[in-house]
Enzyme design. Sequence first.
Site, PDB file in Angstrom:
ATOM      1  CG  ASP A 147      88.819 110.103  45.951  1.00  0.00           C
ATOM      2  OD1 ASP A 147      90.208 109.506  44.905  1.00  0.00           O
ATOM      3  OD2 ASP A 147      89.335 110.434  46.767  1.00  0.00           O
ATOM      4  CG  ASP A 177      89.409 106.264  40.219  1.00  0.00           C
ATOM      5  OD1 ASP A 177      89.192 106.644  41.396  1.00  0.00           O
ATOM      6  OD2 ASP A 177      90.065 106.279  39.809  1.00  0.00           O
TER       7      ASP A 177
END
Length: 283
Positions: free
Chosen positions: A208, A206
Amino acid sequence: MIGFIGGSGIYEALPLENTREEEVTTPFGEPSAPVTIGEIAGKEVAFLPRHGPKHQRTPTEAPYRANIYALKELGVERILASNAVGSLREELPPQTLVIPDQIFDQTKHRTPTFFGSGMVVHMPFADPYCPHMVEHLSESSDEATDANHHRGGTYVCIEGPQYSTRAESDFYRQQGFEIIGMTAIPEAKLAREAEMCYATVAGVTDYDVWKEDSEVTLEEVLENAAENEDAIKQVVEHAILNLPEERDCDCGHALEGTINTPTKAIPAEKREEVELLAGQYLD
């Protein structure tokens, strides 16, 4: 023997042959699972899932000391690990593999040492990952997978289990860090104290929460961790198959000159507890 600690998304060992399970009891409690031992092309490998076989333990609760001690007791000298991480850089999108060479510790509630309790050890930790293992994993990434991969960078390790706030994520980006996760510490510190080589391949899941319209979710993390699994295993398997027989680094005598407490002043109970780790320096 070579150790492999699997992170989120990797709960099963590499394609090992002639496998067996070893139940190991340590002075620091039970490891996260029985250790699976097997062979890849004649090379013996010991596998542990960091969070347990069904991901039952949070990053804070993982039995790091027991895991490292158990591998040491079984004869492991070098550990390869994997981590699921968030990216702090636009150029490191999800499904990128990163071989970090630095760590920034932001954990708060973990025991970072085998020692203490009457025995003071000051361990140098300027290069938290074994440089030779970092180099070897990087070469394996080049040769074993077509997945996007990146060598070097700083892994900022937060406590968790919550993800970052936007303010925290922005701050870590301003510091120039590359990836963020929850499990590099104290694993790397304990491996160094146990005089074991240690390096990791981190799979980005991802962005974040620093990126506009980015809201990291468990669904996203698990989906990308699953996508990263095959590439990570390919890199680790290649690294194991091509690992030099002899260690050419300083990890094997990392404790030398670090024990600040005179041997006679170390409590007998503590000395017994760390005999496997430091006994040669306490005679």
